[in-house]
Design a protein around this motif. Structure first.
Motif, mmCIF file in Angstrom:
data_model
loop_
_atom_site.group_PDB
_atom_site.id
_atom_site.type_symbol
_atom_site.label_atom_id
_atom_site.label_comp_id
_atom_site.label_asym_id
_atom_site.label_seq_id
_atom_site.Cartn_x
_atom_site.Cartn_y
_atom_site.Cartn_z
ATOM 1 N N UNK A 209 0.817 -1.216 0.000
ATOM 2 C CA UNK A 209 0.000 0.000 0.000
ATOM 3 C C UNK A 209 0.851 1.265 0.000
ATOM 4 N N UNK A 210 2.159 1.099 -0.031
ATOM 5 C CA UNK A 210 3.059 2.246 -0.044
ATOM 6 C C UNK A 210 2.799 3.113 -1.276
ATOM 7 N N UNK A 211 3.017 4.429 -1.125
ATOM 8 C CA UNK A 211 2.878 5.334 -2.268
ATOM 9 C C UNK A 211 4.152 5.361 -3.113
ATOM 10 N N UNK A 297 -2.380 7.015 -11.201
ATOM 11 C CA UNK A 297 -1.042 6.852 -10.647
ATOM 12 C C UNK A 297 0.036 7.385 -11.593
ATOM 13 N N UNK A 298 -0.401 7.707 -12.823
ATOM 14 C CA UNK A 298 0.516 8.270 -13.821
ATOM 15 C C UNK A 298 1.709 7.340 -14.051
ATOM 16 N N UNK A 313 -3.289 8.493 -3.144
ATOM 17 C CA UNK A 313 -2.122 8.866 -2.364
ATOM 18 C C UNK A 313 -2.159 8.257 -0.982
ATOM 19 N N UNK A 314 -1.309 8.785 -0.116
ATOM 20 C CA UNK A 314 -1.216 8.277 1.242
ATOM 21 C C UNK A 314 -2.530 8.475 1.971
ATOM 22 N N UNK A 315 -2.899 7.479 2.762
ATOM 23 C CA UNK A 315 -4.186 7.532 3.458
ATOM 24 C C UNK A 315 -4.288 8.749 4.371
ATOM 25 N N UNK A 316 -5.392 9.497 4.249
ATOM 26 C CA UNK A 316 -5.622 10.595 5.189
ATOM 27 C C UNK A 316 -6.147 10.093 6.531
ATOM 28 N N UNK A 317 -6.395 8.797 6.610
ATOM 29 C CA UNK A 317 -6.918 8.186 7.833
ATOM 30 C C UNK A 317 -5.971 7.093 8.310
ATOM 31 N N UNK A 318 -5.617 7.146 9.570
ATOM 32 C CA UNK A 318 -4.862 6.062 10.188
ATOM 33 C C UNK A 318 -5.354 5.921 11.621
ATOM 34 N N UNK A 319 -5.201 4.750 12.159
ATOM 35 C CA UNK A 319 -5.765 4.463 13.479
ATOM 36 C C UNK A 319 -4.801 3.606 14.282
ATOM 37 N N UNK A 320 -4.547 4.022 15.504
ATOM 38 C CA UNK A 320 -3.954 3.081 16.446
ATOM 39 C C UNK A 320 -5.033 2.060 16.785
ATOM 40 N N UNK A 321 -4.657 0.986 17.437
ATOM 41 C CA UNK A 321 -5.653 -0.019 17.797
ATOM 42 C C UNK A 321 -6.719 0.571 18.715
ATOM 43 N N UNK A 322 -6.304 1.423 19.643
ATOM 44 C CA UNK A 322 -7.260 2.038 20.567
ATOM 45 C C UNK A 322 -8.213 2.971 19.830
ATOM 46 N N UNK A 323 -7.701 3.739 18.871
ATOM 47 C CA UNK A 323 -8.557 4.621 18.074
ATOM 48 C C UNK A 323 -9.517 3.810 17.205
#
Length: 600
Positions: A209-211, A297-298, A313-323
């Protein structure tokens, strides 16, 4: 010097991030005690052989005794399996699983006379037993399902031989599992930040999933370099598994392994063929999406390792396990307070094994039996995909919870065919929740992209797997050798047909079959695709608050195996004998693809 990030050892994982299996057995002494208690119960049951036709009382006594022993064996097996999966390199855990697998095999052989003896009772007499003894009423559907097997049940002696050989028949899957999860040694690679990390199954999915295309390519090439070293070994294990499936189908009088596997859930083969036909008739949508991915992706050249990176692009959302726990509960609130309260139970009572450690089984699953908690295995990474995995597996766990708390033991499980529907309904609900929550175009694009990728990976990809599975079983049945070269050649051509000309059919992808554990599950994968499509319809009803939609859905979760799977789904609102639910799912895919294109 750049720090090298390695996976923690099992005893280095914080206790609160591990599952608590003491709720099943406190320790090895408790396991030994449970095994010891089984022996006299089995001996008592064996003394009843030959008496079932004599009276309804004898029939009832044997059914109840067998079910009790089965439940005790299930507790032992799930405990041993979970202990082994938390660290597949632990010799003690391996030994325990081998011990319990052997016990299950031995006991199955000892009790293999029961089904043939029940089916040997003339139908008129069996009906008379049921009509005259109200205590048999709770087993009415149980006996009806058994009657459907009548033409495929062998003699008591033959069934005992097959049951006793079950651990031998499981050898291919076992060898694959040990090799895949424990013995393969993966190299170190660079992640997005230049940090050196050890490649693993969980890390591989994150790196894809890397950009950065160079990061994706490195992970792809290095992973398959490991698998291709052992392609002939993997060909041997998979061929062995296929031969077991074909052998069992042949001796039981089925026309082929697919019919035998689907008969376990009383699913007509038309459900399978309808899926393959509908997916192939909608490959143009997949090709369109792949071409769009290349354009956004050009990329001058798009490769198979470019199919998983978010094209926004890179995810605008990320979550720790607690989140992620908090977000999951918010998304699932639409299921009602009772549902969310049970989700809280899972979070607060260590039902979940969260983080990846050395030797831990890859992937994610929910596993539990009647009388245990529905435990979940994760290999957590802080991204949106893992939030979706969390709600997916929670769907399984809540299905298990509601079934086991609303059905007697004989109906306290559910058919594999309906299992994936609960999990993917949760995924669809999370998608709708996120789209309703965020107006930000970048977030909406990312969520839509995630949905399109999920559809691609579940409906299209799992049907591709299903076609490969059918091919290798048919080839073996015709006497064709399942060599690595033969399977790779077919898989490469199949992959090209599915994804089209916009993506380069990299040579490594021909070996993808070597690393797919579900090919050892006996025609399981097609149910991911049918489940996702059915879930799309059910989730739509719940999120739009259509009359009785939530009530019908919760009743489906509570039904267990108290009715035939197709009937359970009809009551929930989806007729899976028709193609409507598949067509509806492709319509949603196309609508969201259109929306995504417009937003871009």
């Amino acid at each position: 010097m750049t720090e090298i990030k390695q996976l923690p050892k099992r005893d280095e994982v914080p206790v609160e991030l591990t599952w608590d299996l003491t709720s099943i057995f406190e320790n090895k002494e408790a396991v030994d005690s449970a095994i010891a208690k089984l022996n006299p119960e089995i001996k008592t049951l064996l003394a009843q052989q030959g008496t079932l036709k004599d009276s309804s009382e004898n029939l009832l006594k044997v059914i109840q005794a067998e079910l009790k022993i089965q439940n005790q064996l299930e507790h032992l097996y799930v405990y041993a399996e979970l202990k082994n999966d938390q660290d597949t390199g632990n010799n003690v855990n391996q030994g325990l699983k081998d011990q319990i697998t052997g016990l299950v095999s031995k006991t199955s052989a000892q009790l293999a006379w029961i089904e043939p003896e029940i089916l040997a009772i003339p139908n008129e007499k069996l009906t008379e037993f049921q009509n005259s003894d109200p205590k048999l009423k709770p087993y009415e559907h149980f006996l009806a399902v058994l009657k459907l097997k009548k033409d495929h049940i062998l003699s008591a002696k033959e069934e005992a031989i097959l049951a006793g050989a079950s651990s031998i028949f499981d050898s291919s899957e076992k060898v694959f599992g040990i090799l895949d999860n424990s013995d393969l040694k993966f190299p170190f690679v660079k992640n997005d930040t230049g940090q050196t990390v050890q490649l693993s199954q969980g890390m591989y999915s994150t790196l894809l999933q890397s950009t950065d295309q160079a990061v994706r390519k490195q992970a792809f090439v290095q992973l398959y370099a490991v698998y291709e070293q052992f392609r002939n070994t993997f060909a041997a294990t998979l061929a062995g598994e296929v031969k077991v499936h074909n052998f069992n189908a042949q001796i039981r009088g089925f026309k082929d392994a697919r019919q035998a596997a689907m008969s376990e859930n009383t699913i007509p083969e038309s459900v399978y063929s309808n899926l393959v036909t509908e997916v192939n008739s909608h490959l143009d949508l997949l090709h369109r999406y792949v071409e769009l991915r290349k354009k956004i992706l050009n990329l001058k050249e798009m490769h198979m390792y470019d199919l998983y990176t978010p094209i926004t692009g890179k995810s605008p959302l990320s979550y720790t396990y607690q989140e992620a726990q908090k977000e999951a509960k918010q998304a699932l609130q639409i299921m009602g307070n009772d549902y969310v309260n049970h989700v809280d139970e899972a979070f607060n009572n260590r039902w979940i094994d969260v983080v990846e450690n050395q030797g831990k089984r890859s992937g994610a699953y929910s596993s539990g039996v009647y009388g245990t908690n529905p435990f979940m295995l994760l290999n957590w990474q802080d991204d949106l995909d893992n939030l979706f995995t969390l709600v997916h597996e929670m769907g399984h766990s809540m299905h298990t919870y509601y079934t086991t708390h609303n059905q007697p033991y004989q109906y306290g499980d559910y058919a594999i065919f309906v299992a994936e529907i609960a999990s993917t309904t949760n995924e669809n609900i999370l998608t709708s929740y996120l789209l309703n929550k965020y107006d930000d175009p970048q977030i909406r694009l990312y969520v839509l992209n995630h949905y399109l990728d999920d559809f691609k990976g579940t409906v299209y990809r799992q049907t591709q797997f299903a076609e490969f599975e059918q091919f290798i079983h048919a080839a073996d049945a015709k006497g064709e050798p399942l060599t690595a070269e033969m399977m790779s050649s077919y898989y490469g051509d199949l992959n090209h047909r599915y994804y089209g000309n916009a993506v380069i059919n990299d040579s490594q992808i021909k070996s993808e079959w070597t690393r797919i554990p579900h090919f050892y599950y006996n025609f399981y994968v097609y149910q991911y695709a049918t489940g996702f499509a059915a879930a799309s319809s059910l989730a739509n009803g719940v999120t739009q608050k259509k009359p009785n939609a939530l009530e019908n859905y919760l009743n489906y979760l509570k039904s267990g195996s108290s009715d035939f799977p197709l009937n359970v789904m009809k009551k929930a609102g989806v007729d899976m004998t028709k193609t409507d639910y598949l067509e509806d799912a492709f319509q949603v895919f196309e609508e969201r693809l259109n929306e995504f294109e417009n937003l871009v």
